[in-house]
Design an enzyme around this catalytic site. Sequence first.
Site, PDB file in Angstrom:
ATOM      1  N   CYS A 108       0.857  -1.182   0.000  1.00  0.00           N
ATOM      2  CA  CYS A 108       0.000   0.000   0.000  1.00  0.00           C
ATOM      3  C   CYS A 108       0.886   1.222   0.000  1.00  0.00           C
ATOM      4  O   CYS A 108       1.468   1.560   1.028  1.00  0.00           O
ATOM      5  CB  CYS A 108      -0.923   0.008   1.216  1.00  0.00           C
ATOM      6  N   GLY A 109       0.994   1.883  -1.133  1.00  0.00           N
ATOM      7  CA  GLY A 109       1.914   3.005  -1.235  1.00  0.00           C
ATOM      8  C   GLY A 109       1.333   4.327  -0.809  1.00  0.00           C
ATOM      9  O   GLY A 109       2.022   5.338  -0.832  1.00  0.00           O
TER      10      GLY A 109
END
Length: 270
Positions: A108-109
């Site tokens: 999850c950036g």
Amino acid sequence: MSGAVSKPGLSVGADGVRNVTRTLPDEVPVAVSFDGTTLAVMMATPNDIEDFAWGLALTEGVVTEPDDVEDFEVVTHETGIEARFWLKSDKAEVLKARQRALMGPVGCGLCGIDSLEGALPALPAVTAELRISREEVARATDALRAHQPLHDRTRAVHAAGFFVPGEGLIMAREDVGRHNALDKLIGALHRAGIDPAGGAIVLTSRISVEMVQKTARAGSSVIIAASAPTATALSLAEGANITLAAFARGESFDLYSHPHRVTTGASDVA
């Protein structure tokens, strides 16, 4: 930390149950801090941490040149790893502007970003005019496959590689997180003094928004991936002057956005 751990398990199949030992990828919390303040805590494979930290610093815009950093160290704790940057005084305001907490699951950036507007900031238009042949694009993901020793052991990690036309794949990095693998690659290129403008980014994953953002900030103009781009990622690539080649396997690939960099032999594309 080797990046992989052997664990026992049971293999269940039509012919019964048997004991097995599998090699599994490891992941640990990695904190990246600047001047004593944590910018991000990501779950990452504990290999190439220096590359990861420098890549994240570059793609987040906190660091742009080696001279921005006064000191750097990696400290291993019982609970994880900390990469510590100490910046020159004139970078303090940049750090404050980019401050965000990214504690969240691997891959999850954008976890914890402070505002929705911050998720899609304006990207610099990439100026590199790379030329790469159809044959090189088609074989780039196969070339990356040969540089994935951790994947060979675990079958559970992503990779990002750097493909230079006429030379082939010259560098690759692996991680359980696709964003982390790309940050590691960008950091490794930076530390080796290799300009990302001189080659293409090759990915084992889909092309998401964050992958385009990181590539644009690194200055590379071509992304070649084994999977698809998202529609939003494609729109960002179009605006950032980045060529996207997707579903690159064997002899074929799909070409999106700024196709002129790929010499296909078709006059309507090249």
